[in-house]
Design an enzyme around this catalytic site. Structure first.
Site, PDB file in Angstrom:
ATOM      1  CE1 TYR A  69      -5.110   6.036   0.735  1.00  0.00           C
ATOM      2  CE2 TYR A  69      -4.123   3.893   1.124  1.00  0.00           C
ATOM      3  CZ  TYR A  69      -4.015   5.265   1.058  1.00  0.00           C
ATOM      4  OH  TYR A  69      -2.809   5.872   1.314  1.00  0.00           O
ATOM      5  CD  GLU A  70     -13.440   7.380   2.149  1.00  0.00           C
ATOM      6  OE1 GLU A  70     -14.318   7.585   1.291  1.00  0.00           O
ATOM      7  OE2 GLU A  70     -13.038   8.261   2.921  1.00  0.00           O
ATOM      8  CB  SER A  71     -11.099   2.916  -3.643  1.00  0.00           C
ATOM      9  OG  SER A  71      -9.740   2.868  -3.228  1.00  0.00           O
ATOM     10  N   GLY A  72     -11.291   0.402  -1.300  1.00  0.00           N
ATOM     11  CA  GLY A  72     -11.239  -1.037  -1.077  1.00  0.00           C
ATOM     12  C   GLY A  72      -9.864  -1.668  -1.100  1.00  0.00           C
ATOM     13  CG  MET A 116     -15.750   1.295  -2.723  1.00  0.00           C
ATOM     14  SD  MET A 116     -16.340   2.889  -3.343  1.00  0.00           S
ATOM     15  CE  MET A 116     -16.542   3.792  -1.821  1.00  0.00           C
TER      16      MET A 116
END
Length: 257
Positions: A52-55, A83
């Site tokens: 996910y983009e948040s890490g 990120m």
């Protein structure tokens, strides 16, 4: 054509899921792409790895995330990184197979605009901008685009290239040293792919939709495959998973709409 009732969004989800393989690593946000990834993971691609983009890396959320910062994404994650590391050590390092994208405009070469409508210095509408989309479009091994099929959304040329597709052709992308490129555009009317020159063409048309309707909703003379077929309809078990397990409240699918 199946008698099973499904919505346009559910068809887009099931068709996007088919583009994902068991060994893929996918950079995913929320909404329809998230549902497509989780559907693939629960059906034909159990080893699909979601970043996910948040890490969060290799998450297995036990509830539907409402944003990329939702703590539920930490559930079962192999690791949680910043990120900066997610985009640097995974995406820019070439470790992401698939990225999902959308935008206000998508042109015949798969270029995406999420910056402005109209002239950049005096736009009709100023949009949110790239976020991580340009990085995803430039570095993922392949990208999947999901968008409603509307003439204003599919112009012959975007007003601003936020996220590069094949630019003016595959050679243009290669000259800029970009990885991968768009592989499929999935709309509520059709599934489109890209030919050897890098131009979009229609591969399948959704049940009940005509060629004329697809062309009317597109801002250029759209090419159709010689053997264009009807898009496969969702299976009953796929619809059950979407409605009962993945999005039971219809947050992203619209429920009974």
């Amino acid at each position: 054509m199946s008698d099973l009732y499904y919505t346009d969004t559910e068809l887009m989800i099931t068709r996007a899921a088919l583009e994902l393989g068991n060994d893929d690593t996918v950079l995913v946000g929320v909404g329809v792409p998230n549902l497509a990834c989780n559907l693939a993971k629960q059906t034909h691609a159990p080893d699909l790895e979601m970043v996910y983009e948040s890490g969060t890396v290799d998450s297995d959320p036990d509830a539907l995330p409402l944003s990329i910062g939702d703590p539920v994404l930490a559930t079962g994650a192999r690791s949680i990184v910043t990120m900066y590391d997610g985009f640097g050590r995974y995406l820019q390092a070439g470790r992401i197979d698939v990225g999902f994208l959308g935008g206000a405009q998508i042109d015949r070469w798969g270029n995406i605009n999420s910056t402005v409508i109209g002239d950049y210095d005096d736009p009709k509408v100023r949009l949110p901008g790239s976020g991580g989309a340009c990085e995803i479009a430039s570095n993922a091994r392949r990208t999947l685009i999901i968008a409603p099929h509307q003439r204003r959304r599919f112009p012959e040329e975007v007003d601003f290239v936020t996220s590069p597709g094949y630019v003016g052709g595959r050679k243009g992308r290669d000259e800029r040293g970009l990885r991968g490129g768009p592989e499929a555009v999935i709309t509520d009317m059709a599934v489109m792919k890209f030919d050897d020159a890098g131009e979009m063409y229609v591969e399948t048309i959704h049940p009940g939709v005509t060629r004329e309707a697809v062309q009317e909703a597109t801002g250029w003379d759209l090419a159709f495959a010689d053997d264009v077929t009807e898009t496969p309809t969702p299976e009953a078990d796929e619809i059950r998973l979407i409605r009962e397990e993945l999005d039971p409240d219809g947050i992203y699918t619209g429920g009974d709409e």
